[in-house]
Design an enzyme around this catalytic site. Structure first.
Site, PDB file in Angstrom:
ATOM      1  N   HIS A 271      -6.461  -6.381  20.182  1.00 47.35           N
ATOM      2  CA  HIS A 271      -5.693  -5.685  19.114  1.00 47.35           C
ATOM      3  C   HIS A 271      -5.437  -4.287  19.356  1.00 47.35           C
ATOM      4  CE1 HIS A 271      -5.698  -4.528  14.649  1.00 47.35           C
ATOM      5  NE2 HIS A 271      -4.557  -5.138  14.917  1.00 47.35           N
ATOM      6  N   ARG A 272      -4.056  -3.941  19.488  1.00 44.73           N
ATOM      7  CA  ARG A 272      -3.783  -2.607  19.825  1.00 44.73           C
ATOM      8  C   ARG A 272      -4.392  -1.974  21.078  1.00 44.73           C
ATOM      9  NH1 ARG A 272      -4.342  -0.206  13.498  1.00 44.73           N
ATOM     10  NH2 ARG A 272      -3.545  -2.221  12.612  1.00 44.73           N
TER      11      ARG A 272
ATOM     12  N   GLU B 103       4.438  -7.176  18.504  1.00 44.01           N
ATOM     13  CA  GLU B 103       4.965  -7.175  17.033  1.00 44.01           C
ATOM     14  C   GLU B 103       6.099  -6.448  16.725  1.00 44.01           C
ATOM     15  OE1 GLU B 103       1.912  -6.841  14.231  1.00 44.01           O
ATOM     16  OE2 GLU B 103       3.271  -6.868  12.650  1.00 44.01           O
TER      17      GLU B 103
ATOM     18  N   GLN C 235       5.431 -11.765  17.820  1.00 45.24           N
ATOM     19  CA  GLN C 235       4.880 -11.963  16.602  1.00 45.24           C
ATOM     20  C   GLN C 235       5.482 -11.148  15.401  1.00 45.24           C
ATOM     21  OE1 GLN C 235       0.740 -10.221  15.825  1.00 45.24           O
ATOM     22  NE2 GLN C 235       1.096  -8.796  17.902  1.00 45.24           N
TER      23      GLN C 235
ATOM     24  N   GLU D  51      -1.774  -6.502  22.907  1.00 44.84           N
ATOM     25  CA  GLU D  51      -0.911  -6.209  21.801  1.00 44.84           C
ATOM     26  C   GLU D  51      -0.233  -5.004  21.640  1.00 44.84           C
ATOM     27  OE1 GLU D  51      -2.192  -5.313  17.786  1.00 44.84           O
ATOM     28  OE2 GLU D  51      -0.622  -6.791  16.900  1.00 44.84           O
TER      29      GLU D  51
ATOM     30  N   HIS E 201       1.243   1.727  15.535  1.00 43.39           N
ATOM     31  CA  HIS E 201       1.208   0.664  14.357  1.00 43.39           C
ATOM     32  C   HIS E 201       1.853   1.062  13.310  1.00 43.39           C
ATOM     33  CE1 HIS E 201      -0.684  -0.974  10.762  1.00 43.39           C
ATOM     34  NE2 HIS E 201      -0.750  -2.209  11.535  1.00 43.39           N
TER      35      HIS E 201
ATOM     36  N   ASP F 201       2.465  -3.008  18.700  1.00 43.02           N
ATOM     37  CA  ASP F 201       3.285  -2.975  17.715  1.00 43.02           C
ATOM     38  C   ASP F 201       4.323  -2.022  17.793  1.00 43.02           C
ATOM     39  OD1 ASP F 201       1.448  -4.298  15.821  1.00 43.02           O
ATOM     40  OD2 ASP F 201       0.063  -2.776  15.811  1.00 43.02           O
TER      41      ASP F 201
HETATM   42  O1  G3P Z   1      -0.374  -8.629  14.655  1.00 36.41           O
HETATM   43  C1  G3P Z   1      -1.955  -9.183  14.270  1.00 36.41           C
HETATM   44  C2  G3P Z   1      -2.310  -8.022  13.541  1.00 36.41           C
HETATM   45  O2  G3P Z   1      -2.119  -6.996  14.242  1.00 36.41           O
HETATM   46  C3  G3P Z   1      -1.673  -7.773  12.234  1.00 36.41           C
HETATM   47  O3  G3P Z   1      -1.845  -6.871  11.457  1.00 36.41           O
HETATM   48  O4  G3P Z   1      -1.697  -4.679  10.586  1.00 36.41           O
HETATM   49  O5  G3P Z   1      -2.828  -4.683  12.769  1.00 36.41           O
HETATM   50  O6  G3P Z   1      -0.523  -5.216  12.742  1.00 36.41           O
HETATM   51  P1  G3P Z   1      -1.910  -5.150  11.969  1.00 36.41           P
HETATM   52 CA    CA Z   2      -0.126  -5.996  15.042  1.00 31.23          CA
END
Ligand code: G3P
Ligand code: CA
Length: 311
Positions: free
Chosen positions: A33-34, A147, A183, A60, A75, A62
């Site tokens: 995540h990130r 994302e 996503q 990931e 993000h 964003d």
């Molecule tokens: O993309 C899954 C998760 O990352 C969604 O929450 O706010 O961390 O982008 P966020």
């Molecule tokens: Ca995300």
């Protein structure tokens, strides 16, 4: 995963081991995540390198779009939380800044200030990467989980993402092997991507606020028209939801799962992957026999195809 990382920055390398196919219901993907954002500044190259080193199957990204139309990996819509530098360049909305302005910002110092236990002097002065810089570094050697963020405020974001995927030969690999998963919380953004290319694997996210397992479940029929999976909050997952998703051939990848006990519980509930800031914790739980990296992504695609064919 250590062996894979050594090749991952340069070539289309396959993982050297752990490619024994698991049973479909045992496949759990490890999504950084990130990046490994528990250990390094989110959405920086060290965070992505570390995620791969610590066992992530996907890294990931964003996306935000700059004033001059460049996709950068960040993000928040604004720079304030994670950027330091000249206020005129490094505060406010990303879409009001040019890439040149954003490149004057330091994306690492905030992390050292906020998490002194993981602080590292090498993080000071890190730059916000463009998506193209990320693709150029890792090429076809890793899996990306991308994302579209606030796409309604960034017209053209989807087209630019698909253009870059084409440029770096990732479109076919995404269609065939889920090497890129796309996503969004925005159904409109995913439906737009689906209209541009109906073969790309898409994941419909659901916000934590306002949802329960049952409200997510009620949205699965719609998601199954264009998506291969869903990303609910970890708070909105139970066995009934994963069963309802499986019945529609949808994978379930909850976010953001950082405690080993939560990971174990979600695996027991039947999820097919999860986002974590600490991919090493999930790697420990999944063990050496788990499918890794590109093998895991391919197996997920094959399982999805087999599920759809059986319907
Ligand atoms: O993309 C899954 C998760 O990352 C969604 O929450 O706010 O961390 O982008 P966020
Ligand atoms: Ca995300």
């Amino acid at each position: 995963m250590m062996v894979w990382l050594a090749f991952g920055a340069q070539a289309d390398a396959e993982p050297a081991k752990s490619d024994k196919p698991p049973k479909d219901d045992e496949l759990v993907l490890n999504i950084g995540h990130r990046g490994a954002s528990g250990y390094a500044p989110e959405h920086t190259i060290p965070a992505y390198d570390l995620a791969l080193k610590k066992g992530a199957d996907y890294i990931e990204q964003d996306l935000q779009l700059t004033k001059d139309g460049v996709l950068v990996v960040l993000h928040d819509e604004t720079l304030d939380r994670t950027a330091r530098g000249p206020a005129e360049n490094c505060t406010g909305l990303v879409r009001d800044k040019t890439l040149a302005e954003i490149k004057t910002c330091d994306a690492g110092s905030w992390f050292n200030e906020t998490y002194p236990e993981y602080a590292d002097s090498s993080y000071v002065g890190l730059k916000i990467p463009t998506l193209e810089e990320v693709f150029r570094r890792y090429r076809g050697g890793v899996n990306y989980y991308i994302e579209t963020k606030s796409p309604e405020a960034a017209p053209g974001m989807e087209e630019e993402l698909l253009r870059l995927m084409d440029k770096y030969n990732l479109t076919k690999k995404s269609e065939r092997d889920r090497q890129v998963l796309i996503q969004s919380f925005s159904p409109a953004s995913l439906q737009k991507i689906s209209s541009l290319n109906p073969n790309l694997p898409l994941i419909q996210l659901y916000p934590d606020a306002g949802n329960t397992p049952r409200t997510v479940e009620a949205q699965l029929d719609l998601a199954s028209l264009y998506a291969v999976g869903i990303g609910p909050s970890k708070n909105d997952v139970d066995r009934s939801l994963t069963k309802a998703a499986q019945d529609r051939c949808l994978d379930v990848h909850p976010y953001t799962v950082n405690e080993p006990e939560e990971m174990e519980a979600l695996i027991a509930a039947g999820v097919s992957g999860m986002f974590t800031n600490f991919p090493d914790s999930l790697e420990t739980i999944l063990g050496e026999e788990a499918a890794k990296g590109k093998t895991g992504a391919k197996l997920a695609e094959r399982a999805g195809q087999a599920c759809s064919a059986s319907r």
